[in-house]
Design an enzyme around this catalytic site. Structure first.
Site, short mmCIF file in Angstrom:
data_model
loop_
_atom_site.label_atom_id
_atom_site.label_comp_id
_atom_site.label_asym_id
_atom_site.label_seq_id
_atom_site.Cartn_x
_atom_site.Cartn_y
_atom_site.Cartn_z
N ARG A 1 5.57 -12.98 9.35
CA ARG A 1 6.19 -11.69 9.04
C ARG A 1 7.51 -11.57 9.79
NH1 ARG A 1 2.36 -8.00 9.05
NH2 ARG A 1 3.69 -6.21 9.31
N LYS B 1 4.63 0.70 8.66
CA LYS B 1 4.70 2.03 8.03
C LYS B 1 4.02 3.07 8.89
CE LYS B 1 3.83 0.16 3.50
NZ LYS B 1 2.41 -0.20 3.56
N GLU C 1 0.88 -1.17 0.00
CA GLU C 1 0.00 0.00 0.00
C GLU C 1 0.92 1.23 0.00
OE1 GLU C 1 -2.70 0.35 3.33
OE2 GLU C 1 -3.50 2.22 2.52
P1 ATP Z 1 2.73 -2.01 7.30
O1 ATP Z 1 1.99 -2.31 8.55
O2 ATP Z 1 4.16 -1.74 7.51
O3 ATP Z 1 2.07 -0.99 6.45
P2 ATP Z 1 1.59 -3.92 5.63
O4 ATP Z 1 1.58 -5.40 5.72
O5 ATP Z 1 0.31 -3.22 5.88
O6 ATP Z 1 2.72 -3.40 6.54
P3 ATP Z 1 1.74 -3.60 2.84
O7 ATP Z 1 2.18 -2.43 2.12
O8 ATP Z 1 0.31 -3.95 2.78
O9 ATP Z 1 2.21 -3.40 4.31
O10 ATP Z 1 2.63 -4.86 2.51
C1 ATP Z 1 3.07 -5.28 1.26
C2 ATP Z 1 3.53 -6.71 1.39
O11 ATP Z 1 4.61 -6.80 2.30
C3 ATP Z 1 2.42 -7.58 1.92
O12 ATP Z 1 2.33 -8.74 1.13
C4 ATP Z 1 2.84 -7.88 3.33
O13 ATP Z 1 2.42 -9.14 3.72
C5 ATP Z 1 4.36 -7.79 3.26
N1 ATP Z 1 4.92 -7.41 4.55
C6 ATP Z 1 4.67 -6.29 5.25
N2 ATP Z 1 5.33 -6.29 6.42
C7 ATP Z 1 6.04 -7.44 6.46
C8 ATP Z 1 6.93 -8.03 7.41
N3 ATP Z 1 7.22 -7.43 8.57
N4 ATP Z 1 7.47 -9.23 7.11
C9 ATP Z 1 7.18 -9.83 5.95
N5 ATP Z 1 6.36 -9.34 5.02
C10 ATP Z 1 5.78 -8.16 5.25
MG MG Z 2 -0.98 -1.87 5.57
#
Ligand code: ATP
Ligand code: MG
Length: 552
Positions: free
Chosen positions: A259, A269, A34
């Protein structure tokens, strides 16, 4: 592409089997961030996995921006994410935006309504929560649940046309309010948000929810393996439900993995944005941040990050990785690459009283003790030098072998010097150390007359370049017992940045470019900071100290 193979793991096994059995001729994975912030090292794990699988099995990977939440998203983030993925060493086959599919998603939602599988609901967010039930208690059906198809179609269209305010109505899937899986209790498909979208502008005032949008995006792109983190495991039945009921042609398979969590940092983020907004970090690329941009500015290399991601592996259970493990891979990568040089971070003047005035000699010193090919360089040496303050003690403690009055040490790559005298300021601090040197003891001359117990590094005062050195400690102190359970903003390490004004030998540094990597004798690996370095001022970031106790 020269990207190393993935190591064996359960997802790789699934992919291999699907290709072997002919279920898929080619795999297509995606990395779907995102655009609501900068990528962090957790995302690197997902990037390495998704792109790594496609590289290994000659498939494809899409970079897809999951931009269904206009309020939080921004093109600055889109651009930074593209840069970071490329910097990590990967290239996408296709670049997509979820918002490109808004028309199709709308059509599929209408299809659900026509099939009697979705309805417009008037409950407030609060009521909805109440009706939802709990883990142990079934939910209650909304009074709107049995609206006719015609009424639903009419209301949904009016939602789209902007006739209602934010939160006034939502479109919900009609599944099962008694399901033991709360995600299946008539989840929201569309919400109203009168907000300008970074891509679609003001075309839409209704936006699809993640649980609805994501499976459709995957299906539209014919993704074969949709890899996500464990918290989506309980959403998988819903994912499959939407693919089926929306009558998507291509059927993606969702697979969850653990994760990445790391000590002494936050990995979200949203939280990282708070550190930026609160001014705790000097931007998303603050060298203390676990963002890819921060790691890059700090001097971490893509190779080290990729090796780290492969080593931590892909598992089904959550765990927390010691942040020192990343540093281990970093040292391994930098050791043969970084140029060796001497810098003094906390300078103390040293004058060699028997060395001729106005004379400078050039000493040949090796560039990298671990890599002969790196060659040697000529380092100026003269009567006045700087050494580290910690390399001198007027009254030495026990077992202190470095410089003190009467003691002799080697100056690295140069001569033995013996301390004869000191000069102090008005308050009694030593501001200058006087020594004599022995010309017989020149490094490389084969001198064996006597031995010294310590070698210290130095820079030549006349030719050294003044430089700022920025040393880092973890930004977050989550391992201190008194911090347990506290909000992360209360766990900020007040000593995470130390700024020192010192000197660095001039030879290699006249043209030091941002992101050049150096091993500064005894002080660690450093890189030139890309933000604060100017024509007038050289600023170095310490990437990592030379040693750690961490063992793989
Ligand atoms: P954040 O909370 O940091 O925004 P998110 O999972 O909401 O993390 P996205 O932008 O939706 O962030 O994530 C893009 C991809 O990265 C998704 O497929 C997510 O599963 C993966 N991802 C995000 N954080 C991690 C992590 N800590 N370890 C492994 N994969 C991750
Ligand atoms: Mg997110």
């Amino acid at each position: 592409m020269s990207i190393e193979n993935t190591t064996s793991n359960f997802i790789r096994n699934i992919v291999a089997e699907d290709l072997e059995t002919g279920k898929h001729k080619e795999i297509i994975t995606r990395f779907p961030p995102e655009p609501n912030g900068y990528l962090h090292v957790g995302h690197a794990k997902s990037i390495v996995l998704n792109f790594g699988l496609a590289n290994e099995f000659k498939g494809k990977t899409n970079l897809r921006f999951d931009d269904t939440n206009p309020v939080k998203e921004d093109t600055e983030y889109v651009e930074s994410i593209k840069e970071d993925v490329k910097w990590l060493g990967f290239d996408w086959d296709n670049l997509y935006f979820a918002s490109d599919y808004f028309d199709e998603m709308y059509t599929r939602a209408v299809l659900l309504i026509k099939k009697g599988k979705a309805y417009v609901c008037d409950l407030t967010a609060e009521q909805m929560k109440e009706y939802r039930g709990t883990l142990t208690e079934a939910g209650k059906e909304s009074p709107c649940r049995n609206r006719s198809v015609e009424e639903n179609l009419d209301l949904f269209e009016r939602m789209k046309n902007g006739e209602f305010k934010d939160g006034e109505k939502v479109l919900r899937a009609k599944i099962d309010m008694t399901s033991s899986n709360i995600n299946m209790r008539d989840p929201i498909i569309y919400r109203i948000a009168h907000a300008t979208h970074h891509n679609t502008g003001d075309k839409w005032c209704i936006y699809p929810m993640y649980d609805f949008a994501h499976p459709l995006e995957d299906a539209i792109e014919a993704i074969t393996h949709s890899i996500c983190t464990l918290e989506f495991e309980a959403h998988r039945p819903l994912y499959d439900w939407f693919v089926k009921e929306c009558e998507m042609e291509s059927i993606p398979r969702q697979i969850e993995f653990a994760r990445l969590n790391m000590t002494n940092t936050v990995m979200s983020k949203r939280k990282l944005k708070l550190l930026v907004d609160e001014g705790i970090a000097d931007g998303w690329d603050d060298p203390r941040m676990p963002t890819i941009a921060g790691l890059r500015r700090r001097g971490y290399t893509p190779e080290a990050i990729r090796n780290f991601c492969r080593e931590i592996g892909v598992a089904k259970g959550d765990s927390t990785v010691d942040s020192q493990m990343l540093d281990f891979f970093l040292r391994e990568d930098l050791q043969p690459k970084a140029l060796l040089a001497m810098a003094v971070l906390k300078p103390l003047k040293l004058v060699i009283t028997n060395y001729p005035e106005n004379e400078t000699e050039l000493l040949e010193i090796e560039n990298n003790a671990n890599n002969e090919e790196a060659g040697t360089r000529l380092v100026p040496f003269s009567r006045t030098l700087y050494i580290e303050q910690e390399d001198f003690m007027e009254e030495p403690i026990k077992k202190y072998f470095r410089l003190f009055p009467g003691n002799e040490v080697r100056l690295k790559g140069a001569y033995f010097v013996k301390c004869t005298d000191v000069i102090k300021d008005a308050s009694g601090n030593v501001i200058e150390v006087h020594c004599t040197y022995d010309p017989e003891t020149k490094s490389g001359s084969g001198f064996t007359g006597r031995k010294v117990k310590a070698t210290i590094h130095w820079v030549d005062a006349a030719t050294a370049v003044p430089a700022e050195f920025r040393l880092f400690e973890p930004l977050i102190l989550d391992d201190a017992p008194e911090n347990e359970g506290k909000h992360f903003l209360e766990q900020i390490n007040p000593h995470s940045l130390e700024v020192l004004q010192g000197y660095i030998e001039n030879v290699a540094f006249k043209d030091a470019k941002a992101r050049d990597k150096f091993q500064l004798v005894r002080n660690g690996f450093f890189t030139v900071d890309s933000k604060y370095t100017t024509h007038e001022k050289l600023v170095f970031n310490r990437i990592v100290p030379l040693k750690s106790s961490f063992k793989l």
